[in-house]
Design a protein around this motif. Structure first.
Motif, short mmCIF file in Angstrom:
data_model
loop_
_atom_site.label_atom_id
_atom_site.label_comp_id
_atom_site.label_asym_id
_atom_site.label_seq_id
_atom_site.Cartn_x
_atom_site.Cartn_y
_atom_site.Cartn_z
N THR A 187 11.02 -9.86 8.48
CA THR A 187 9.87 -10.50 9.33
C THR A 187 8.68 -9.50 9.39
N ALA A 188 9.06 -8.25 9.68
CA ALA A 188 8.05 -7.21 9.98
C ALA A 188 7.59 -6.58 8.49
N LEU A 189 8.29 -6.84 7.50
CA LEU A 189 7.76 -6.52 6.16
C LEU A 189 6.72 -7.44 5.57
N ARG A 190 7.10 -9.02 6.14
CA ARG A 190 5.81 -10.02 5.49
C ARG A 190 4.68 -9.59 6.12
N GLY A 191 4.54 -9.02 7.37
CA GLY A 191 3.20 -9.00 7.99
C GLY A 191 2.73 -7.39 7.61
N GLU A 192 3.39 -6.61 6.62
CA GLU A 192 2.98 -5.38 6.39
C GLU A 192 2.29 -5.08 5.13
N PRO A 193 0.83 -4.95 5.34
CA PRO A 193 0.11 -4.90 4.07
C PRO A 193 0.32 -3.49 3.01
N GLY A 194 0.97 -2.73 3.50
CA GLY A 194 1.19 -1.73 2.55
C GLY A 194 2.47 -1.92 1.39
N VAL A 195 3.19 -3.07 1.78
CA VAL A 195 4.56 -3.13 1.09
C VAL A 195 4.45 -4.43 0.34
N VAL A 196 4.81 -4.36 -0.98
CA VAL A 196 5.06 -5.58 -2.00
C VAL A 196 6.41 -5.72 -2.13
N THR A 197 6.99 -6.93 -1.84
CA THR A 197 8.52 -7.09 -2.12
C THR A 197 8.61 -7.82 -3.31
N ARG A 198 9.58 -7.58 -4.04
CA ARG A 198 9.81 -8.18 -5.22
C ARG A 198 11.03 -8.77 -5.57
N TYR A 199 11.61 -9.82 -4.93
CA TYR A 199 12.66 -10.51 -4.72
C TYR A 199 12.89 -11.03 -6.16
N GLY A 200 14.20 -11.18 -6.47
CA GLY A 200 14.54 -11.81 -7.72
C GLY A 200 14.02 -10.92 -9.01
N GLU A 201 13.72 -9.78 -8.96
CA GLU A 201 13.40 -8.72 -9.77
C GLU A 201 14.35 -7.56 -9.72
N PRO A 202 15.17 -7.41 -10.42
CA PRO A 202 16.24 -6.48 -10.45
C PRO A 202 15.69 -5.23 -11.29
N VAL A 203 16.09 -4.10 -10.58
CA VAL A 203 15.79 -2.72 -11.59
C VAL A 203 16.79 -2.69 -12.48
N THR A 204 16.24 -2.42 -13.68
CA THR A 204 17.26 -2.31 -15.08
C THR A 204 17.31 -0.67 -15.58
N GLY A 205 16.36 0.06 -14.91
CA GLY A 205 16.63 1.57 -15.37
C GLY A 205 15.51 2.41 -14.66
N LEU A 206 15.25 3.52 -15.21
CA LEU A 206 14.41 4.55 -14.66
C LEU A 206 13.41 4.87 -15.88
N THR A 207 12.28 5.30 -15.41
CA THR A 207 11.24 6.02 -16.28
C THR A 207 11.52 7.44 -16.20
N THR A 208 11.46 8.35 -16.73
CA THR A 208 11.76 9.88 -16.49
C THR A 208 10.84 10.50 -17.29
N ALA A 209 10.52 11.92 -16.68
CA ALA A 209 9.56 12.87 -17.43
C ALA A 209 10.80 14.09 -17.79
N PRO A 210 10.31 14.98 -18.58
CA PRO A 210 11.31 16.15 -18.93
C PRO A 210 11.55 16.81 -17.53
N GLY A 211 12.83 17.19 -17.60
CA GLY A 211 13.05 17.97 -16.13
C GLY A 211 14.50 17.80 -15.66
N VAL A 212 15.03 16.76 -15.19
CA VAL A 212 14.67 15.44 -15.30
C VAL A 212 14.01 14.94 -13.91
N ARG A 213 12.84 14.50 -14.31
CA ARG A 213 12.12 13.95 -12.92
C ARG A 213 12.03 12.60 -13.08
N VAL A 214 12.25 11.71 -12.13
CA VAL A 214 12.08 10.23 -12.28
C VAL A 214 10.75 9.88 -11.77
N THR A 215 10.03 9.24 -12.48
CA THR A 215 8.54 8.64 -12.52
C THR A 215 8.52 7.36 -12.07
#
Length: 460
Positions: free
Chosen positions: A124-152
């Protein structure tokens, strides 16, 4: 300010996104489930199949440490939980006359509610928070990385999403470790301890007109081979839980409601609450094969990855006997939110987060491991306890009669003081010693049925 990507929409993920936004950051939350926690509590709690969150319908203990984060940092969430029916109970309310207050007593309050109440209030609090985007039904399938390993950033079916910091709130099976390996990252350092305990839980609702259950007896008791706990929650709902060793031959019988209730009535808390003619709301729900698991993204060479930090079960998965999980998750979420603007992609940020976790979370993880080891050994051997173990058991029994000892016990229970500090107090030690001296025949864990009676009940 940072843009924070949160993987997972459980308690840890919801809290991280919300706390980060309240600190001026922006956040995107990715959750594979299409369903959002709502305010139809019973429907969501009992009717929502959540295979990725098997603990969702198990009892949760919102200790003082968790309540204090909500009270101090998310007062609107705290208020919403109370509006939805959560109840508060001070640990010193056990006594007919509350002992004189001391500084810190205000932190020894349990917030009694099912997990869905906290999730609903956070959503309920998140729905009223302008700085947050919620992506339900959108699973994370992997990470993007830069050499290092740094997650971007992260990848989802809709494409790549970049961020300054990725937070793994996907639990112990969320997939992040597999994605890091695929990116060429050194493996995390994992410490795992099997618990050897199996849990059986059933939910009930108190009869109409009865808003509270009995204050006594104490809601958790354990014998030589089994234990019983009652978890008062919100809206007259409560759970009764039995726990035994995973190799106990009577274990499978406890899945049957009649056997479960008969066995629960052999323990004082189970008998007291089930005597209230409460309405069963669920079948008997079983869970086992749990472990205590600590996962570190720093090894002897330093951070194995940068730009990514874990919260909740992704860093410290703890067995539920002490109810620490939600508190540790909220502590980690708050730490991320407070520091996310401090060059979050750097090795320094990763190392400092790790150092904080080792100082702040790891001691409670270690305490859980020791406590579970003692319970598991007792249940496996059905042996009595002597020496130091007897004194520890006596401390808990003495606390039910002595407010000063109860205060020390409560400060440990609510993660306000480590055991080594609270129980080393000379006054506490002297009071427990006097209690034991007055009871030379004291036998720990004498509560509950004899084994012969237990086997007759479970055979039926």
């Amino acid at each position: 300010m940072a843009h924070v990507l949160v993987v997972g929409g459980g308690v840890g993920g919801l809290a991280t996104a919300l706390l980060a936004a309240r600190r001026g950051h922006t956040a995107e939350l990715f959750e594979r489930d299409t369903r959002v926690p709502g305010t139809a509590l019973d429907r969501d709690f009992f009717g929502w199949r959540r295979p990725a969150v098997p603990q969702a319908t198990q009892p949760h203990a919102l200790l003082g440490a968790a309540r204090n984060v909500l009270r101090d940092d998310l007062p609107d969430v705290h208020a919403e939980m109370l509006r939805l029916g959560a109840r508060e109970r001070h640990e010193l309310d056990w006594f007919d006359v509350r002992p004189p207050a001391r500084p810190g007593d205000e932190d020894l309050v349990m917030l009694q509610a099912r997990r869905i109440v906290l999730e609903s209030a956070l959503a309920t609090a998140l729905r009223g928070e302008p700085g947050v985007v919620t992506r339900y039904g959108e699973p994370v399938t992997g990470l993007t990385t830069a050499p290092g390993v740094r997650v971007t950033g992260v990848t989802t079916p809709s494409g790549a999403h970049r961020g300054d910091l990725v937070v793994d709130a996907g639990g112990r099976r969320g997939g992040v470790e597999r994605w890091l390996t695929a990116a060429g990252c050194r493996p995390p350092v994992v410490e795992r301890h099997r618990t050897g305990l199996a849990y059986f839980c059933r939910w009930y609702r108190l009869p109409a007109g009865l808003t509270e259950g009995p204050r006594r007896p104490w809601t958790v008791t354990g014998g030589a081979f089994a234990g019983c706990a009652v978890f008062p929650a919100d809206n007259r709902v409560f759970a009764v839980t039995l726990f035994v060793h995973t190799e106990d031959t009577t274990r499978s019988a406890l899945r049957h409601p009649a056997v479960f209730e008969a066995a629960a009535r052999t323990f004082p808390p189970g008998a007291a609450w089930l005597a209230l003619d409460a309405e069963p709301l669920s079948d008997v729900m079983a869970t086992a094969s749990l472990d205590n698991r600590w996962s570190s993204l720093v090894d002897e060479r330093g951070p194995v990855v940068t730009g990514l930090v874990p919260v909740g079960d992704a860093i410290a998965h703890t067995n539920p006997t002490l109810g620490q999980g939600t508190s540790l998750a909220l502590w980690a979420a708050r730490r991320v939110a407070r520091t996310a603007g401090n060059d979050p992609g750097s090795a320094r940020f990763a190392a400092e987060y790790h150092d904080w976790a080792v100082r702040t979370l790891k001691p409670w993880f270690d305490y859980q491991v020791v406590a579970d080891g003692a319970i598991g050994e007792r249940f496996a051997t059905r042996a009595g306890r002597a020496g130091t173990a007897r004194e520890v058991a006596a401390l808990f029994e003495c606390a039910l009669e002595d407010p000063e000892v109860m205060r020390a016990r409560a400060r440990v229970r609510h993660l306000a003081d480590p055991p080594a500090r609270a129980y080393a107090d000379p006054q506490v030690r002297a009071r427990v010693a006097r209690w034991l001296a007055a009871r030379p025949d004291y036998e720990p864990n004498a509560v509950g049925p004899e084994r012969e009676e237990w086997e007759k009940l479970t055979a039926g």
